[in-house]
Motif scaffolding. Structure first.
Motif, short mmCIF file in Angstrom:
data_model
loop_
_atom_site.label_atom_id
_atom_site.label_comp_id
_atom_site.label_asym_id
_atom_site.label_seq_id
_atom_site.Cartn_x
_atom_site.Cartn_y
_atom_site.Cartn_z
N ASP A 87 0.81 -1.22 0.00
CA ASP A 87 0.00 0.00 0.00
C ASP A 87 0.84 1.26 0.00
O ASP A 87 0.46 2.27 -0.60
N LEU A 88 1.98 1.22 0.69
CA LEU A 88 2.83 2.41 0.83
C LEU A 88 4.28 2.00 0.85
O LEU A 88 4.67 1.08 1.58
N ILE A 89 5.11 2.65 0.04
CA ILE A 89 6.56 2.48 0.07
C ILE A 89 7.15 3.78 0.59
O ILE A 89 6.98 4.85 -0.01
N ILE A 90 7.84 3.70 1.72
CA ILE A 90 8.56 4.83 2.30
C ILE A 90 10.02 4.66 1.95
O ILE A 90 10.65 3.70 2.36
N GLY A 91 10.56 5.57 1.17
CA GLY A 91 11.88 5.38 0.59
C GLY A 91 12.99 6.17 1.24
O GLY A 91 12.77 7.07 2.06
N ASN A 122 0.52 -0.69 -9.66
CA ASN A 122 1.27 -1.93 -9.44
C ASN A 122 1.00 -2.93 -10.56
O ASN A 122 0.35 -2.60 -11.57
N LYS A 123 1.45 -4.14 -10.39
CA LYS A 123 1.37 -5.13 -11.48
C LYS A 123 -0.05 -5.56 -11.78
O LYS A 123 -0.32 -6.14 -12.84
N ILE A 124 -1.00 -5.29 -10.88
CA ILE A 124 -2.40 -5.59 -11.15
C ILE A 124 -3.22 -4.30 -11.27
O ILE A 124 -4.41 -4.28 -11.05
N ASN A 125 -2.51 -3.21 -11.60
CA ASN A 125 -3.12 -1.92 -11.93
C ASN A 125 -3.82 -1.26 -10.75
O ASN A 125 -4.79 -0.52 -10.93
N LYS A 126 -3.32 -1.50 -9.54
CA LYS A 126 -3.84 -0.81 -8.37
C LYS A 126 -2.82 0.20 -7.89
O LYS A 126 -1.62 0.06 -8.12
N ASP A 127 -3.29 1.23 -7.16
CA ASP A 127 -2.44 2.34 -6.76
C ASP A 127 -1.55 1.97 -5.58
O ASP A 127 -1.98 1.33 -4.62
N VAL A 128 -0.29 2.41 -5.68
CA VAL A 128 0.67 2.31 -4.58
C VAL A 128 1.20 3.72 -4.31
O VAL A 128 1.55 4.44 -5.25
N LEU A 129 1.24 4.11 -3.04
CA LEU A 129 1.86 5.37 -2.68
C LEU A 129 3.35 5.17 -2.49
O LEU A 129 3.78 4.20 -1.85
N VAL A 130 4.15 6.08 -3.04
CA VAL A 130 5.61 6.05 -2.86
C VAL A 130 6.04 7.42 -2.38
O VAL A 130 5.78 8.43 -3.04
#
Length: 304
Positions: free
Chosen positions: A245-249, A264-272
């Protein structure tokens, strides 16, 4: 190597800038749950604020101001997690003199919940990191480094699960390849594993076995590499996995005013998200769960 197999073996004056929002799916049935994620990265031993005449960051940063900001947010929402994406060490005389003791003690006072390991956190070697761990009252997570045959084997876990406001949150870590960045004698027998493969194994465990409602990755892979777009970065990770769901970089010192939204790979939103370096900013992400298993989120960067 499958990570699953390995697991079985082993502040006042703040200004708000930017605002982003996204809708995600989740499996939480509690109505109107509100979770706040605060995060830092690449603080690099910057304890004091920058001086007022600094050409880039005048009168910004500092642990005391960060503490005030964090306490304000916790008073607003008790369901808050405080996380860090690595490179806690190296960058000021405090580290040169105290070897990380001050950093960990202050982070413990701020009540960080979990952190991952950056390449500079090995600058005094594994033994130097180990020596400071008693000063850290928070969890260390990293899923794609195996620490077998090192003193860190039992001290750094692949992930940590938190429950806040009835929401089950899985937090796991990913580190950058150390070869070429860190002297071999400093990381000893630590083995780097493919972060995308490991991430998918870990996320599957968090979602299917642990039934986490929210999955967060603390990444020290770097946000993006324009000269090598195929190199694993946060954006590549987001696009080639699912259920994060969230990538904190961290690592690339990238200043984002608000989180990037990646399919993402199934076309759903990811927060970065990534908030630069030196404690100049604190990231804030708010997740709102409703009783129909849908979560919405907002994100912003807060200047300290």
């Amino acid at each position: 190597m499958k990570r699953r197999d390995f697991i079985h073996k082993t502040a006042a004056g703040a200004a708000l800038v930017g605002l982003g929002s996204v809708s995600l799916t989740a499996c939480n049935n509690n109505p109107k749950s509100h979770i706040t994620i605060l995060h830092t990265n690449d603080v690099h031993s910057h304890i004091d604020p920058f001086p007022a005449d600094h050409p880039v960051f005048p009168n910004q940063g500092g642990v005391a101001r960060r503490a005030t900001l964090i306490e304000q947010v916790r008073n607003e929402n008790q369901n808050t997690l405080l996380l860090d994406a690595g490179d806690i060490f190296q960058g000021s005389p405090y580290f040169n003199y105290y070897g990380g003791e001050l950093e960990f003690k202050l982070m413990s006072m701020l009540r960080y919940d979990a952190v991952t390991i950056g390449n500079h956190d090995f600058d005094n070697g594994i033994d130097g990191l180990l020596a400071q761990m008693p000063n850290a009252n928070f969890d260390f997570v990293c899923a794609n480094y195996t620490f077998v045959n090192t003193p860190l084997e039992t001290l750094i876990k692949p992930y940590k699960i938190f429950v806040k406001g009835g929401v089950k949150i899985g937090v796991f870590g990913l580190g950058i390849e150390l070869k070429g960045l860190v002297d071999k004698k400093n990381y000893k027998e630590t083995v780097y594993l493919d972060p995308i493969e490991i991430a998918q194994d870990i996320v599957k465990e968090l979602k299917e076995d642990e039934k986490c409602d929210l999955v967060i990755c603390l990444s020290h892979l770097g946000y993006q590499y324009n000269n090598n777009p195929n190199k694993v970065s946060d954006l590549v990770l987001a696009a080639n996995t699912k259920d994060i769901d969230l990538i904190i970089g961290g690592h690339t010192h990238t200043f984002l005013e608000k989180p990037a939204i990646v399919k993402n790979k199934i076309n759903k939103d990811v927060l970065v998200n990534q908030v630069g370096c030196y404690g100049i900013n604190v990231g804030r992400i708010d997740f709102y769960f409703d009783n129909e298993s849908v979560v919405t989120s907002t994100g912003k960067s807060i200047i300290v």
